[in-house]
Design an enzyme around this catalytic site. Structure first.
Site, mmCIF file in Angstrom:
data_model
loop_
_atom_site.group_PDB
_atom_site.id
_atom_site.type_symbol
_atom_site.label_atom_id
_atom_site.label_comp_id
_atom_site.label_asym_id
_atom_site.label_seq_id
_atom_site.Cartn_x
_atom_site.Cartn_y
_atom_site.Cartn_z
ATOM 1 C CD GLU A 192 -1.386 -0.011 3.631
ATOM 2 O OE1 GLU A 192 -2.074 1.018 3.682
ATOM 3 O OE2 GLU A 192 -1.493 -0.952 4.432
ATOM 4 C CB CYS A 242 -2.218 -4.596 6.506
ATOM 5 S SG CYS A 242 -1.630 -3.017 7.079
ATOM 6 C CG HIS A 301 -2.251 -6.847 10.533
ATOM 7 N ND1 HIS A 301 -1.054 -6.501 9.938
ATOM 8 C CD2 HIS A 301 -2.902 -5.682 10.775
ATOM 9 C CE1 HIS A 301 -1.001 -5.183 9.802
ATOM 10 N NE2 HIS A 301 -2.121 -4.667 10.301
HETATM 11 P P1 HMG Z 1 -2.797 6.122 21.523
HETATM 12 O O1 HMG Z 1 -2.896 7.572 21.621
HETATM 13 O O2 HMG Z 1 -1.434 5.517 21.706
HETATM 14 O O3 HMG Z 1 -3.910 5.399 22.432
HETATM 15 O O4 HMG Z 1 -3.308 5.649 20.149
HETATM 16 P P2 HMG Z 1 -4.117 5.086 23.955
HETATM 17 O O5 HMG Z 1 -4.229 6.350 24.698
HETATM 18 O O6 HMG Z 1 -5.279 4.154 23.932
HETATM 19 O O7 HMG Z 1 -2.821 4.328 24.511
HETATM 20 C C1 HMG Z 1 -2.421 3.095 24.000
HETATM 21 C C2 HMG Z 1 -2.221 2.110 25.169
HETATM 22 O O8 HMG Z 1 -1.225 2.627 26.059
HETATM 23 C C3 HMG Z 1 -3.467 1.890 26.035
HETATM 24 O O9 HMG Z 1 -3.452 0.529 26.399
HETATM 25 C C4 HMG Z 1 -3.197 2.758 27.264
HETATM 26 O O10 HMG Z 1 -3.873 2.339 28.429
HETATM 27 C C5 HMG Z 1 -1.716 2.579 27.413
HETATM 28 P P3 HMG Z 1 -4.821 -0.313 26.466
HETATM 29 O O11 HMG Z 1 -5.676 0.354 27.474
HETATM 30 O O12 HMG Z 1 -5.428 -0.213 25.077
HETATM 31 O O13 HMG Z 1 -4.395 -1.693 26.804
HETATM 32 N N1 HMG Z 1 -1.038 3.639 28.167
HETATM 33 C C6 HMG Z 1 -0.086 3.392 29.083
HETATM 34 N N2 HMG Z 1 0.465 2.246 29.530
HETATM 35 C C7 HMG Z 1 1.453 2.342 30.487
HETATM 36 N N3 HMG Z 1 1.878 3.524 30.992
HETATM 37 C C8 HMG Z 1 1.345 4.682 30.575
HETATM 38 C C9 HMG Z 1 0.322 4.653 29.581
HETATM 39 N N4 HMG Z 1 -0.403 5.599 28.949
HETATM 40 C C10 HMG Z 1 -1.242 4.954 28.102
HETATM 41 N N5 HMG Z 1 1.788 5.833 31.086
HETATM 42 C C11 HMG Z 1 -3.880 4.191 18.383
HETATM 43 C C12 HMG Z 1 -3.484 4.275 19.820
HETATM 44 C C13 HMG Z 1 -4.097 2.778 17.949
HETATM 45 C C14 HMG Z 1 -5.191 4.949 18.173
HETATM 46 C C15 HMG Z 1 -2.770 4.876 17.537
HETATM 47 O O14 HMG Z 1 -1.537 4.236 17.761
HETATM 48 C C16 HMG Z 1 -3.047 4.846 16.063
HETATM 49 O O15 HMG Z 1 -3.806 5.650 15.516
HETATM 50 N N6 HMG Z 1 -2.383 3.907 15.335
HETATM 51 C C17 HMG Z 1 -2.558 3.734 13.925
HETATM 52 C C18 HMG Z 1 -3.794 2.887 13.584
HETATM 53 C C19 HMG Z 1 -3.630 1.440 14.022
HETATM 54 O O16 HMG Z 1 -2.532 0.942 14.183
HETATM 55 N N7 HMG Z 1 -4.769 0.724 14.105
HETATM 56 C C20 HMG Z 1 -4.740 -0.682 14.407
HETATM 57 C C21 HMG Z 1 -5.956 -1.423 13.803
HETATM 58 S S1 HMG Z 1 -6.124 -1.064 12.057
HETATM 59 C C22 HMG Z 1 -4.913 -2.079 11.302
HETATM 60 O O17 HMG Z 1 -4.391 -2.965 11.913
HETATM 61 C C23 HMG Z 1 -4.564 -1.764 9.885
HETATM 62 C C24 HMG Z 1 -3.277 -0.997 9.688
HETATM 63 O O18 HMG Z 1 -2.155 -1.842 9.864
HETATM 64 C C25 HMG Z 1 -3.260 -0.362 8.301
HETATM 65 C C26 HMG Z 1 -3.618 -1.202 7.094
HETATM 66 O O19 HMG Z 1 -4.371 -2.162 7.111
HETATM 67 O O20 HMG Z 1 -3.146 -0.792 6.033
HETATM 68 C C27 HMG Z 1 -3.122 0.137 10.658
#
Ligand code: HMG
Length: 395
Positions: A79, A111, A233
């Site tokens: 992609e 992906c 994935h």
């Molecule tokens: P974010 O801002 O990192 O989200 O965005 P968050 O605030 O939910 O924090 C992530 C985790 O860190 C959470 O864990 C928090 O609790 C923890 P969880 O509750 O989920 O278990 N956390 C902490 N842990 C320890 N100490 C701390 C602390 N603070 C927070 N101090 C988001 C996350 C996925 C939204 C972002 O990374 C993003 O936009 N990523 C890109 C999209 C993505 O990867 N999506 C995945 C599914 S889609 C997919 O797989 C397809 C893809 O590969 C593309 C394709 O197909 O082409 C992306």
């Protein structure tokens, strides 16, 4: 006829950004990345690396001259296309010196598409048993400076040689695909980085996993107990872990559960050091599992969950071939290799990862001499990308 993965190779960029440095620079608690996302480092590609150089490099590591004389199809799943028209597979076919009477194409669905490429390869070999098909999943995942996705970038390629009587894994005929028209992650032609509904994307990933796995089990009368490992994935390892926990059957005997858990940990080792490589992420997880697990044995069945935003998911499976370990590197040596990447400061990462080719009025662009693998983008001449082979001393 038994058809599947005979060889598997991997290449990534020669530069790396440590998650702790990124966290400090973005005023984020480093634990958020190390524990919250389960990530330690991201591979960073310079402008002289692209899906062609990384893909050719991953394939070169595994192919013999005899393979190159028998490959009659090259499929690049990506992609991060470099051209709306010409397939990256055509460049790679030439760079690797594959015999001319071959079909070279590119496939796309976020992906997911390398999974479709494997199935197409399998059908092709079914009709032409002496064919070998080269499937390359190659991507550079770029979300942009300061975006929520920044911590989940990465770059890399996985190359797989598909043959009859494969030495690593026989792919099964039974699989289950699922399509949903959703806007969780997409990249319009006019944008170099994707638009992402991050939280929504994670919910869809998990829900499509559950839906496809439930249906797969029902249709084919299978359960988790039939498998020695489940690969996912891996956009970031924490989401794959959530997926694993979602499908983990609490009724399974403790020993089976422990083995699956242990193998899951082996499957995320490389992604933790590399980040998301989009089309290749699932197969990087498979490679990490195969090279690091000590419990896997020939005859073991492996299940895989492929997910591409937009969205298409698929559950497919395979059986480990006799002597599969002989075809693989040792996990420790792969991890040592990754340690040789040059560590970038956050300032240098920002400059390097987001550098764009400066194309002049004649369609020319030249580049600084960054570190790459055995292939590099040398220049753009009259709007044509010119690649070069890099000597062992990096010249
Ligand atoms: P974010 O801002 O990192 O989200 O965005 P968050 O605030 O939910 O924090 C992530 C985790 O860190 C959470 O864990 C928090 O609790 C923890 P969880 O509750 O989920 O278990 N956390 C902490 N842990 C320890 N100490 C701390 C602390 N603070 C927070 N101090 C988001 C996350 C996925 C939204 C972002 O990374 C993003 O936009 N990523 C890109 C999209 C993505 O990867 N999506 C995945 C599914 S889609 C997919 O797989 C397809 C893809 O590969 C593309 C394709 O197909 O082409 C992306």
């Amino acid at each position: 006829m038994k058809i599947g993965i005979d060889k598997i190779g991997f290449a990534t960029a020669q530069y790396v950004l440590n998650m702790d440095d990124l966290a400090n620079s973005r005023s984020v608690d480093p634990e958020k990345f190390s524990t919250g996302l389960l990530l330690q480092a991201l591979s960073i590609a310079p402008v002289t690396d692209d899906i062609v150089t990384l893909g050719a490099s991953a394939a070169q590591k595994i192919l013999t001259q005899a393979d190159k004389e028998n490959i009659d199809m090259v499929i690049v799943a990506t992609e991060s296309g470099i051209d709306q028209s010409k397939a990256a597979a055509v460049y790679i076919h030439q760079l690797l010196g594959i015999q001319p009477f071959a079909r070279s194409i590119e496939m796309k669905e976020a992906c997911y598409s390398a999974t479709a490429a494997l199935d197409y390869a399998k059908l092709h070999i079914g009709k032409n048993p002496d064919s070998k098909v080269l499937v390359i999943a190659s991507d550079i995942a770029k979300y942009g400076i300061g975006t929520p996705g920044e911590s989940t970038q990465g770059a890399g390629s996985v190359a797989m040689l598909l043959t009859k009587d494969p030495a690593i894994m026989v792919l099964h005929d039974q699989s289950l695909a699922l399509t949903r028209d959703i806007m969780d992650f997409w990249r319009p032609n006019y944008s170099v980085t994707p638009y992402v509904n991050g939280m929504y994307s994670t919910k869809q990933y998990l829900d499509m996993l559950k839906t496809s796995w439930d249906e797969y089990q029902k249709r084919f009368n299978k359960s988790l107990a039939d498998f020695a490992a489940f690969c996912f994935h891996i956009p970031f390892p924490k989401l794959a872990l959530k997926g694993f926990n979602k499908i983990l059957d609490k009724q399974l005997p403790e020993a089976v559960k422990e083995k699956l858990k242990d193998n899951f940990q082996h499957s995320i080792l490389y992604s933790q050091q590399i980040g998301n490589i989009y089309t290749g992420s699932l197969f990087l997880g498979l490679l990490s599992l195969l090279e690091n697990s000590t419990s896997l044995q020939e005859g073991d069945q492996i299940a895989m969950f492929s997910y591409g935003s937009g969205a298409v998911a698929e559950i497919f499976t395979g059986t480990l071939a006799k002597g599969f370990k002989k075809q693989l590197l040792k996990g420790q040596s792969r991890l040592q290799e990754l340690k040789k990447r040059t560590v970038l400061s956050v300032t240098d990462y920002e400059k390097m990862f987001f550098e764009e080719a400066q194309i002049d009025e004649n369609g020319h662009a030249s580049f600084d001499n960054y570190k790459t693998g055995p292939f590099a983008l040398k220049e753009i001449l009259g709007h044509q990308r010119i690649y070069r082979k890099v000597a062992a001393n990096g010249e």
